[in-house]
Design a protein around this motif. Structure first.
Motif, short mmCIF file in Angstrom:
data_model
loop_
_atom_site.label_atom_id
_atom_site.label_comp_id
_atom_site.label_asym_id
_atom_site.label_seq_id
_atom_site.Cartn_x
_atom_site.Cartn_y
_atom_site.Cartn_z
N LEU A 71 -4.69 3.78 6.55
CA LEU A 71 -3.66 4.67 6.02
C LEU A 71 -2.77 5.21 7.12
N LEU A 108 -6.11 11.48 1.45
CA LEU A 108 -5.17 10.55 0.84
C LEU A 108 -5.75 9.13 0.80
N ALA A 109 -6.43 8.77 1.88
CA ALA A 109 -7.04 7.45 1.94
C ALA A 109 -8.08 7.29 0.83
N ARG A 137 0.82 -1.21 0.00
CA ARG A 137 0.00 0.00 0.00
C ARG A 137 0.85 1.26 0.00
N SER A 146 -5.25 12.61 6.17
CA SER A 146 -5.31 11.16 6.02
C SER A 146 -6.59 10.76 5.30
N ALA A 169 -6.50 6.76 -2.42
CA ALA A 169 -5.77 5.49 -2.54
C ALA A 169 -6.70 4.29 -2.41
N TYR A 213 0.35 4.67 -2.09
CA TYR A 213 0.29 6.03 -1.54
C TYR A 213 1.32 6.91 -2.23
#
Lengths: 261, 261
Positions: A80, A69-70, A45, A66, A73, A49
DNA sequence: TACTGTGAAAGAATTCACAGCC
DNA sequence: GGCTGTGAATTCTTTCACAGTA
């Protein structure tokens, strides 16, 4: 028998936690200890990222939470944050992560600060595609050598690199410092090619041939098996069909999701 | 948020256990319930066992023990037996498994009793390779359609199938009953292509583009990301180098494995 | 005797939930 | 108030070890 984790290689889950948060410039030993404690699943992962973050950076994004970005992704934010905690504590509470800082720390953990030259063995359809694939060099994996058993191909340039005969694999790999071998041969040839790569000193192999390779413990193999991927999808098709037959009442399946007609 | 397991979809680990061992010819409902209880990780391995078993059958092997099959598949025998137990109890104690019986039961569980037509989108280097890849049709996944956005490619046969323009994706997929879509486009195009596949009714997608696809819950996506695979290998190279620097004493690393110079 | 099938134990990975900090 | 970092709880996966059976 094929267990790759050695007896002395205990997983130190809390290694990162024990380190004080305000540690200045980590020592090589710290990086080492941390890297060893990162779960396999998290490593995969982190690479994702990294790609997302690189894209963000290109678009001028400097800070990201977070949650954001999570979402980008395709994971949830708790996972994350846990994953990033293996890398270290580089976020700012109430604010988020600095994109550039995170990129450089993930790159360091993944060992991307050095170049990893790649050799592709088997220049058929797939080998051609791999030799021409722009995603490798742009991400720090220059394709440094191509090999095939067909003497007619020797010397023919593919993607700018002349094909070598497979008999020269040892000398060429040594000379060009190949650290990753990619096997794109027919299945019958794969194990023999693998053996030659290993005796040429290559310790990481990406295998596209539908064969289970036998290698010494110190060699890391990852496989991409297209038929297996297809069959996993097939399983899910079948499961869905079964659910439709069994659980569906009035066209509405589990979770209230409407099953497509 | 992207959790694919619904609330009503409880995992019934002991479902198979509750069934009496002497049950005659399983009902459709039994297969359904069992299929739902198989862990993801086991499904991927079942596909590997199937390939190994098919090879065995071709060589005339009729019976195989868990130890032998596990060795050939690169797993330990306990895991293999547990995996097979999800499929059902088709072995003979003291003897082993009948290869043909096992093949047919795994095929049933993986949903391979029906054909799954495949559409490949993006006929570049990789798309070409996939269109010509013999491993798909031979394993029950006929490539039924090819698509590209380039009008010059329309009508050109690749691997025996003429390329269609991507605008025709809905009608062609419906007509040829495509159940799996393969995305081999550049990353910028992948999400749009994915959306079109989904609205054409395709519920399973194999994605080669280095992009995280956003899809509705009922769509199953698997990804093959070559750069990510490389980076995972890179991580292991780096870890090994770190170990060599930190733990190696007298040229011998953990487990007594000699670190190569 | 030789091997399967499987509960139970151990080990990893994920998720929760909240303390701590900006 | 908002968001990170992380112990604790939970869930999933693997391994053990042995009862059961041909």
């Amino acid at each position: 028998m094929v267990d790759r984790r050695g007896a002395g290689d205990e997983v130190v889950t809390t290694a990162a936690a024990k380190r004080s948060a305000d540690a200045p410039a980590e020592s090589a030993a710290d990086v080492r200890e941390r890297a060893r404690a990162i779960p396999e699943a998290a490593v995969a992962r982190l690479a994702v990222y990294l790609r997302v973050l690189s894209g963000m950076a290109e678009q001028g994004v400097t800070t990201i939470s977070s949650e954001e970005l999570a979402g980008a992704a395709g994971v949830n934010s708790a996972k994350l944050r846990k994953d990033l905690s293996y890398v270290g504590s580089y976020g700012t509470r109430g604010v988020g992560y600095d994109v550039e800082v995170l990129v450089s720390h993930i790159e360091r953990i993944l060992g991307l600060t050095r170049k990893h030259s790649v050799a592709v063995v088997g220049i058929g359809n797939l080998g051609h595609a791999l030799a021409n694939y722009g995603g490798f060099p742009s991400r720090g994996f220059p394709v440094a050598a191509l090999f095939d058993i067909d003497p007619d191909l020797t010397g023919v340039p593919v993607g700018g690199i002349p094909v070598n005969h497979i008999d020269d694999i040892t000398s060429v790999c040594a000379e060009r410092e190949v650290s990753i071998g990619v096997i794109a041969t027919p299945p019958q040839a794969a194990q023999a090619v693998c053996d030659r790569l290993v005796s040429a000193g290559v310790q990481c192999i990406l295998n596209f041939a539908p064969v289970v390779l036998q290698v010494p413990d110190y060699v890391e193999v990852r496989k991409v098996d297209l038929a297996v991927e297809m069959q996993i999808l097939s399983f899910h098709v079948a499961r869905r069909a079964d659910e439709a037959a069994g659980d569906v009442v009035n066209g509405v399946g589990v979770d209230g999701v409407v099953i497509r007609p």
